[in-house]
Design a protein around this motif. Structure first.
Motif, PDB file in Angstrom:
ATOM      1  N   SER A 155       0.635  -1.072   0.211  1.00  0.00           N
ATOM      2  CA  SER A 155       0.031   0.061   0.004  1.00  0.00           C
ATOM      3  C   SER A 155       0.664   1.324   0.056  1.00  0.00           C
ATOM      4  CB  SER A 155      -0.991   0.014   1.003  1.00  0.00           C
ATOM      5  OG  SER A 155      -1.883  -0.910   0.875  1.00  0.00           O
ATOM      6  N   ARG A 156       1.872   1.261  -0.705  1.00  0.00           N
ATOM      7  CA  ARG A 156       2.927   2.376  -0.891  1.00  0.00           C
ATOM      8  C   ARG A 156       2.435   3.472  -1.704  1.00  0.00           C
ATOM      9  NH1 ARG A 156       5.413   6.364  -1.400  1.00  0.00           N
ATOM     10  NH2 ARG A 156       7.322   6.785  -1.020  1.00  0.00           N
ATOM     11  N   ILE A 157       1.750   3.311  -2.989  1.00  0.00           N
ATOM     12  CA  ILE A 157       1.476   4.186  -3.860  1.00  0.00           C
ATOM     13  C   ILE A 157       0.057   4.644  -3.933  1.00  0.00           C
ATOM     14  CG2 ILE A 157       1.593   4.791  -6.157  1.00  0.00           C
ATOM     15  CD1 ILE A 157       4.167   2.849  -6.274  1.00  0.00           C
ATOM     16  N   LEU A 158      -0.205   5.812  -3.789  1.00  0.00           N
ATOM     17  CA  LEU A 158      -1.612   6.409  -3.983  1.00  0.00           C
ATOM     18  C   LEU A 158      -1.880   6.545  -5.457  1.00  0.00           C
ATOM     19  CD1 LEU A 158      -4.271   7.064  -2.330  1.00  0.00           C
ATOM     20  CD2 LEU A 158      -3.559   9.554  -2.424  1.00  0.00           C
ATOM     21  N   HIS A 159      -2.763   5.870  -6.062  1.00  0.00           N
ATOM     22  CA  HIS A 159      -2.991   5.769  -7.511  1.00  0.00           C
ATOM     23  C   HIS A 159      -4.539   5.914  -7.609  1.00  0.00           C
ATOM     24  CE1 HIS A 159      -1.953   5.266 -11.754  1.00  0.00           C
ATOM     25  NE2 HIS A 159      -2.924   4.187 -11.745  1.00  0.00           N
ATOM     26  N   ARG A 160      -4.908   6.978  -8.303  1.00  0.00           N
ATOM     27  CA  ARG A 160      -6.250   7.098  -8.590  1.00  0.00           C
ATOM     28  C   ARG A 160      -7.234   6.865  -7.309  1.00  0.00           C
ATOM     29  NH1 ARG A 160      -5.197   8.613 -13.150  1.00  0.00           N
ATOM     30  NH2 ARG A 160      -4.383   7.232 -14.796  1.00  0.00           N
ATOM     31  N   GLY A 161      -6.771   7.516  -6.075  1.00  0.00           N
ATOM     32  CA  GLY A 161      -7.609   7.310  -4.984  1.00  0.00           C
ATOM     33  C   GLY A 161      -7.215   6.147  -4.378  1.00  0.00           C
ATOM     34  N   GLU A 162      -6.572   5.049  -4.629  1.00  0.00           N
ATOM     35  CA  GLU A 162      -6.521   3.807  -4.069  1.00  0.00           C
ATOM     36  C   GLU A 162      -5.025   3.621  -3.616  1.00  0.00           C
ATOM     37  OE1 GLU A 162      -8.434   0.334  -5.499  1.00  0.00           O
ATOM     38  OE2 GLU A 162      -9.700   1.617  -6.772  1.00  0.00           O
ATOM     39  N   ARG A 163      -4.785   3.045  -2.475  1.00  0.00           N
ATOM     40  CA  ARG A 163      -3.483   2.496  -2.106  1.00  0.00           C
ATOM     41  C   ARG A 163      -3.297   1.368  -2.785  1.00  0.00           C
ATOM     42  NH1 ARG A 163      -0.137   5.287  -0.168  1.00  0.00           N
ATOM     43  NH2 ARG A 163      -0.656   7.168   0.959  1.00  0.00           N
ATOM     44  N   VAL A 164      -2.035   1.212  -3.411  1.00  0.00           N
ATOM     45  CA  VAL A 164      -1.603   0.031  -4.247  1.00  0.00           C
ATOM     46  C   VAL A 164      -0.313  -0.171  -3.824  1.00  0.00           C
ATOM     47  CG1 VAL A 164      -3.033   0.206  -6.251  1.00  0.00           C
ATOM     48  CG2 VAL A 164      -0.808   1.293  -6.341  1.00  0.00           C
ATOM     49  N   ASP A 165       0.260  -1.744  -4.049  1.00  0.00           N
ATOM     50  CA  ASP A 165       1.704  -2.101  -3.584  1.00  0.00           C
ATOM     51  C   ASP A 165       2.247  -1.470  -4.552  1.00  0.00           C
ATOM     52  OD1 ASP A 165       0.242  -3.461  -1.756  1.00  0.00           O
ATOM     53  OD2 ASP A 165       0.879  -5.507  -2.387  1.00  0.00           O
ATOM     54  N   GLY A 166       3.713  -1.130  -4.255  1.00  0.00           N
ATOM     55  CA  GLY A 166       4.764  -0.542  -4.846  1.00  0.00           C
ATOM     56  C   GLY A 166       6.252  -1.051  -4.933  1.00  0.00           C
ATOM     57  N   TRP A 167       6.526  -1.418  -6.084  1.00  0.00           N
ATOM     58  CA  TRP A 167       8.236  -1.753  -6.158  1.00  0.00           C
ATOM     59  C   TRP A 167       9.055  -0.492  -5.998  1.00  0.00           C
ATOM     60  CZ3 TRP A 167       6.708  -4.397 -11.338  1.00  0.00           C
ATOM     61  CH2 TRP A 167       6.331  -5.549 -10.958  1.00  0.00           C
ATOM     62  N   VAL A 168       9.972  -0.982  -5.392  1.00  0.00           N
ATOM     63  CA  VAL A 168      11.125   0.403  -5.080  1.00  0.00           C
ATOM     64  C   VAL A 168      12.442  -0.398  -5.688  1.00  0.00           C
ATOM     65  CG1 VAL A 168      11.732  -0.310  -2.663  1.00  0.00           C
ATOM     66  CG2 VAL A 168      12.131   1.920  -3.535  1.00  0.00           C
ATOM     67  N   GLY A 169      13.170   0.366  -6.358  1.00  0.00           N
ATOM     68  CA  GLY A 169      14.474   0.390  -6.562  1.00  0.00           C
ATOM     69  C   GLY A 169      15.392   1.468  -6.564  1.00  0.00           C
ATOM     70  N   GLY A 170      16.867   1.320  -6.665  1.00  0.00           N
ATOM     71  CA  GLY A 170      17.524   2.143  -6.443  1.00  0.00           C
ATOM     72  C   GLY A 170      18.885   1.921  -7.151  1.00  0.00           C
ATOM     73  N   LEU A 171      19.340   3.167  -7.501  1.00  0.00           N
ATOM     74  CA  LEU A 171      20.486   3.107  -8.491  1.00  0.00           C
ATOM     75  C   LEU A 171      21.775   3.996  -7.563  1.00  0.00           C
ATOM     76  CD1 LEU A 171      21.964   2.076 -11.204  1.00  0.00           C
ATOM     77  CD2 LEU A 171      21.041   4.294 -12.241  1.00  0.00           C
ATOM     78  N   LEU A 172      22.888   3.472  -7.421  1.00  0.00           N
ATOM     79  CA  LEU A 172      23.890   4.518  -6.811  1.00  0.00           C
ATOM     80  C   LEU A 172      25.046   4.650  -7.581  1.00  0.00           C
ATOM     81  CD1 LEU A 172      24.259   2.254  -3.547  1.00  0.00           C
ATOM     82  CD2 LEU A 172      22.810   4.157  -3.796  1.00  0.00           C
ATOM     83  N   PRO A 173      25.814   5.863  -7.668  1.00  0.00           N
ATOM     84  CA  PRO A 173      26.990   6.111  -8.594  1.00  0.00           C
ATOM     85  C   PRO A 173      27.789   4.737  -8.760  1.00  0.00           C
ATOM     86  CG  PRO A 173      26.567   7.783  -6.693  1.00  0.00           C
ATOM     87  CD  PRO A 173      25.748   6.657  -6.332  1.00  0.00           C
ATOM     88  N   GLY A 174      28.335   4.744  -9.883  1.00  0.00           N
ATOM     89  CA  GLY A 174      28.994   3.569 -10.363  1.00  0.00           C
ATOM     90  C   GLY A 174      28.127   2.323 -10.835  1.00  0.00           C
ATOM     91  N   GLU A 175      27.105   2.285 -10.536  1.00  0.00           N
ATOM     92  CA  GLU A 175      26.156   1.399 -10.815  1.00  0.00           C
ATOM     93  C   GLU A 175      25.351   1.372 -12.408  1.00  0.00           C
ATOM     94  OE1 GLU A 175      25.062  -0.362  -6.556  1.00  0.00           O
ATOM     95  OE2 GLU A 175      23.469   0.683  -7.665  1.00  0.00           O
ATOM     96  N   LEU A 176      25.354   2.589 -12.804  1.00  0.00           N
ATOM     97  CA  LEU A 176      24.650   2.667 -14.226  1.00  0.00           C
ATOM     98  C   LEU A 176      25.195   1.916 -15.244  1.00  0.00           C
ATOM     99  CD1 LEU A 176      22.533   4.299 -15.744  1.00  0.00           C
ATOM    100  CD2 LEU A 176      24.119   6.182 -16.129  1.00  0.00           C
ATOM    101  N   ARG A 177      24.540   1.014 -15.987  1.00  0.00           N
ATOM    102  CA  ARG A 177      25.125   0.250 -16.934  1.00  0.00           C
ATOM    103  C   ARG A 177      25.039   1.024 -18.336  1.00  0.00           C
ATOM    104  NH1 ARG A 177      21.460  -4.777 -15.321  1.00  0.00           N
ATOM    105  NH2 ARG A 177      22.625  -5.495 -13.594  1.00  0.00           N
ATOM    106  N   THR A 178      25.965   0.699 -19.200  1.00  0.00           N
ATOM    107  CA  THR A 178      25.993   1.102 -20.490  1.00  0.00           C
ATOM    108  C   THR A 178      25.071   0.608 -21.407  1.00  0.00           C
ATOM    109  OG1 THR A 178      28.444   1.541 -20.573  1.00  0.00           O
ATOM    110  CG2 THR A 178      27.445   1.449 -22.638  1.00  0.00           C
ATOM    111  N   VAL A 179      24.155   1.174 -22.102  1.00  0.00           N
ATOM    112  CA  VAL A 179      23.069   0.563 -22.779  1.00  0.00           C
ATOM    113  C   VAL A 179      23.488   0.995 -24.464  1.00  0.00           C
ATOM    114  CG1 VAL A 179      21.188   0.781 -21.337  1.00  0.00           C
ATOM    115  CG2 VAL A 179      21.689   2.797 -22.855  1.00  0.00           C
TER     116      VAL A 179
END
Length: 180
Positions: A155-179
Motif C-alpha cells: 500500500s505504498r503508492i496512492l494511485h487514482r485514490g486507492e493505495r496499491v503495492d509498490g516496487w522500489v529500486g535504487g541506483l547508486l553512483p557507479g552502478e549505471l550500466r551502458t546501454v
C-alpha cells in the motif's frame, strides 16, 4: 536551475514546447499509459498545456527536472522522463513512453541519459524508482540500467485514490550500466 538538453545522437531530451501539446495529449489517451501513470482521466489538451507550461517553473524551483523525449531532430515526441527532487542528493526517476515508440529501447536510452546526467552533473548519491506492482515494462527499463529492485512496499503508492503495492529500486553512483 537552468534547463539543459541531453542527447545521445539518436534521442534528444529537451524542454517541452507548445508544439508538443497535441502529441502529449494523444499519448496520454493510451489505456496502458493511464493504467500506470497518474495522469488525469480523461486526459484533455488543457492538461498537456498545463504540464508544458509548468516545466520552466519546475526547473527554476529545482523540484522536477523534466524533459520530453524526442527523436534526434527534436520533431517526433516519443515520451517523457523526469528527475523529481527528494532531497539534496537523491532524485526519483519517472517516465512514460508514447504508444508509437514502445518496444524500441527508447525509454531505456532516455532514462540512461537522465541518470548519467544526474550522477555526473548533480552529483547525486542515489536515484530511486517507484512503480505500481505489475508495471513490468517500467521494471525492465530500470533493471537494464542497473537499478537494484529492493523490494515491494505494501500500500505504498496512492494511485487514482486507492493505495496499491509498490516496487522500489535504487541506483547508486557507479552502478549505471551502458546501454546499446
Amino acid at each position: 536551475m537552468d534547463p539543459v538538453e541531453l542527447s545521445n545522437g539518436q534521442l534528444l531530451l529537451r524542454l517541452p514546447h507548445e508544439t508538443d501539446i497535441d502529441a502529449i495529449t494523444r499519448a496520454c489517451q493510451d489505456g496502458e499509459l493511464q493504467r500506470w501513470i497518474p495522469v488525469p482521466v480523461p486526459y484533455e489538451r488543457e492538461h498537456a498545456a498545463q504540464w508544458v507550461g509548468d516545466t520552466l517553473r519546475s526547473w527554476a524551483a529545482d523540484e522536477e527536472l523534466r524533459w520530453v523525449v524526442s527523436d534526434a531532430s527534436g520533431e517526433e515526441l516519443l515520451g517523457a522522463v523526469g528527475l523529481h527532487a527528494r532531497d539534496a542528493s537523491m532524485r526519483e526517476i519517472g517516465f512514460w513512453t508514447a504508444p508509437w515508440a514502445r518496444g524500441r529501447g527508447v525509454m531505456t536510452a532516455a532514462a540512461h541519459l537522465a541518470c548519467d546526467w544526474g550522477f555526473t552533473e548533480l552529483k547525486l548519491g542515489r536515484i530511486e524508482w517507484w512503480a505500481n506492482v505489475g508495471n513490468f515494462a517500467s521494471r525492465r527499463v530500470i533493471e537494464k540500467l542497473g537499478f537494484t529492485v529492493e523490494g515491494t512496499c505494501r500500500s505504498r503508492i496512492l494511485h487514482r485514490g486507492e493505495r496499491v503495492d509498490g516496487w522500489v529500486g535504487g541506483l547508486l553512483p557507479g552502478e549505471l550500466r551502458t546501454v546499446a
